[in-house]
Design a protein around this motif. Sequence first.
Motif, PDB file in Angstrom:
ATOM      1  N   ARG A   1       0.839  -1.220   0.000  1.00  0.00           N
ATOM      2  CA  ARG A   1       0.000   0.000   0.000  1.00  0.00           C
ATOM      3  C   ARG A   1       0.864   1.256   0.000  1.00  0.00           C
ATOM      4  N   ASP A   2       2.131   1.113   0.443  1.00  0.00           N
ATOM      5  CA  ASP A   2       3.004   2.276   0.587  1.00  0.00           C
ATOM      6  C   ASP A   2       3.641   2.697  -0.741  1.00  0.00           C
ATOM      7  N   PHE A   3       4.059   1.745  -1.537  1.00  0.00           N
ATOM      8  CA  PHE A   3       4.764   2.074  -2.779  1.00  0.00           C
ATOM      9  C   PHE A   3       3.965   1.594  -3.988  1.00  0.00           C
ATOM     10  N   ASP A   4       4.299   2.151  -5.143  1.00  0.00           N
ATOM     11  CA  ASP A   4       3.604   1.834  -6.395  1.00  0.00           C
ATOM     12  C   ASP A   4       4.390   0.734  -7.128  1.00  0.00           C
ATOM     13  N   ALA A   5       3.975  -0.531  -6.912  1.00  0.00           N
ATOM     14  CA  ALA A   5       4.704  -1.663  -7.489  1.00  0.00           C
ATOM     15  C   ALA A   5       4.732  -1.631  -9.020  1.00  0.00           C
ATOM     16  N   PRO A   6       3.602  -1.393  -9.705  1.00  0.00           N
ATOM     17  CA  PRO A   6       3.652  -1.336 -11.181  1.00  0.00           C
ATOM     18  C   PRO A   6       4.609  -0.260 -11.700  1.00  0.00           C
ATOM     19  N   TYR A   7       4.655   0.849 -11.000  1.00  0.00           N
ATOM     20  CA  TYR A   7       5.553   1.951 -11.378  1.00  0.00           C
ATOM     21  C   TYR A   7       7.011   1.512 -11.273  1.00  0.00           C
ATOM     22  N   LEU A   8       7.367   0.864 -10.143  1.00  0.00           N
ATOM     23  CA  LEU A   8       8.746   0.410  -9.945  1.00  0.00           C
ATOM     24  C   LEU A   8       9.096  -0.725 -10.904  1.00  0.00           C
ATOM     25  N   LYS A   9       8.135  -1.571 -11.209  1.00  0.00           N
ATOM     26  CA  LYS A   9       8.360  -2.650 -12.182  1.00  0.00           C
ATOM     27  C   LYS A   9       8.640  -2.076 -13.569  1.00  0.00           C
ATOM     28  N   ALA A  10       7.879  -1.045 -13.934  1.00  0.00           N
ATOM     29  CA  ALA A  10       8.055  -0.425 -15.252  1.00  0.00           C
ATOM     30  C   ALA A  10       9.435   0.219 -15.364  1.00  0.00           C
ATOM     31  N   LEU A  11       9.886   0.842 -14.278  1.00  0.00           N
ATOM     32  CA  LEU A  11      11.223   1.444 -14.284  1.00  0.00           C
ATOM     33  C   LEU A  11      12.302   0.371 -14.442  1.00  0.00           C
ATOM     34  N   ALA A  12      12.176  -0.723 -13.677  1.00  0.00           N
ATOM     35  CA  ALA A  12      13.158  -1.803 -13.754  1.00  0.00           C
ATOM     36  C   ALA A  12      13.170  -2.446 -15.132  1.00  0.00           C
ATOM     37  N   GLN A  13      11.991  -2.606 -15.723  1.00  0.00           N
ATOM     38  CA  GLN A  13      11.897  -3.198 -17.065  1.00  0.00           C
ATOM     39  C   GLN A  13      12.579  -2.304 -18.102  1.00  0.00           C
ATOM     40  N   ALA A  14      12.348  -1.004 -17.983  1.00  0.00           N
ATOM     41  CA  ALA A  14      12.990  -0.063 -18.907  1.00  0.00           C
ATOM     42  C   ALA A  14      14.505  -0.083 -18.737  1.00  0.00           C
TER      43      ALA A  14
END
Length: 306
Positions: A228-241
């Motif tokens: 609930r604290d962090f945006d997992a999809p956002y961090l996943k997208a950054l790591a994927q990029a």
Amino acid sequence: MSRFSFEHPWALGLILLFWICSRYCPARTQAIYFPHVRRLLSVHAHRSRWLEILKWIGIVSLLLALASPVLTDEYKQINKQGRDIMLIIDSSDSMRQRGFDPTDPLKSKFDVVKEVVSDFIDKRKNDRIGLINFASVAFVASPLTFEKKFLRQILAMQEPGIAGKRTAINDALLQTYNILNKSDAKSKIAILLTDGIDNASRISFDEIRRLISDSDVKLYTIGIGSYRDFDAPYLKALAQAGHGKFFAASNRQTLQKIYEAIDRLETSKLKSKKIVQHDYLYIYPLFVAILALLFFIYLRTAKGVE
């Protein structure tokens, strides 16, 4: 360590051959009779001894030179292929929360992160590591350095709220990539750790994702705390990029395993090459042999000794 040896040790065996020949193969000389022969022989005996000494010095030295004495030094040349690593750590106000370490509930998330990251720094023996601290703003706490002790001291000085209370993930990544893109290291890594959602960056997500995609820097992202604290999809997208990987850590033990996993994934390479250096010493006994021969010829000629 230096090692002494002969390149052609068989040549030393010729000394025995010369000695045997001198004992059992005497040179024929012409007999000449003089009056007062005893006195004449005593005069020449001293000269003959010197000629004999010089002859053997010359023979032994010449054979030593032929045997080719060598001084050998062996050592290993180690080529370290380390990496440039930027650690990007969230120091926003939410990092003050306690209970992230079940064994010590009084420690804040930021305290635990500093301890785990310090252990990670100790393991990276051959890498340059830098530190970015971010919250409302992002700043370079330490440039890329091999000085691990200095880096741990800088890390220990960091505190939550030192860069504000909000979270500017994109701005922190922008600073990180500005540093790593100028690096000439063959392998460059960024490790982003956050417990929040970007709410303070001046650069947009699309812009930072494009920057990450065009770079050769590998990006690992870590979200800590509750989903609930962090945006997992956002961090996943950054790591994927960034051609990396996303991790989530709910407690200290999980976070420690994540940094250990990254340490294994990004093992620094060590290449060793054995180097052997030879110093040939034949010139010294050869020089002695030549001197002995010259003195031998001089004494034999000047004194008339046959």
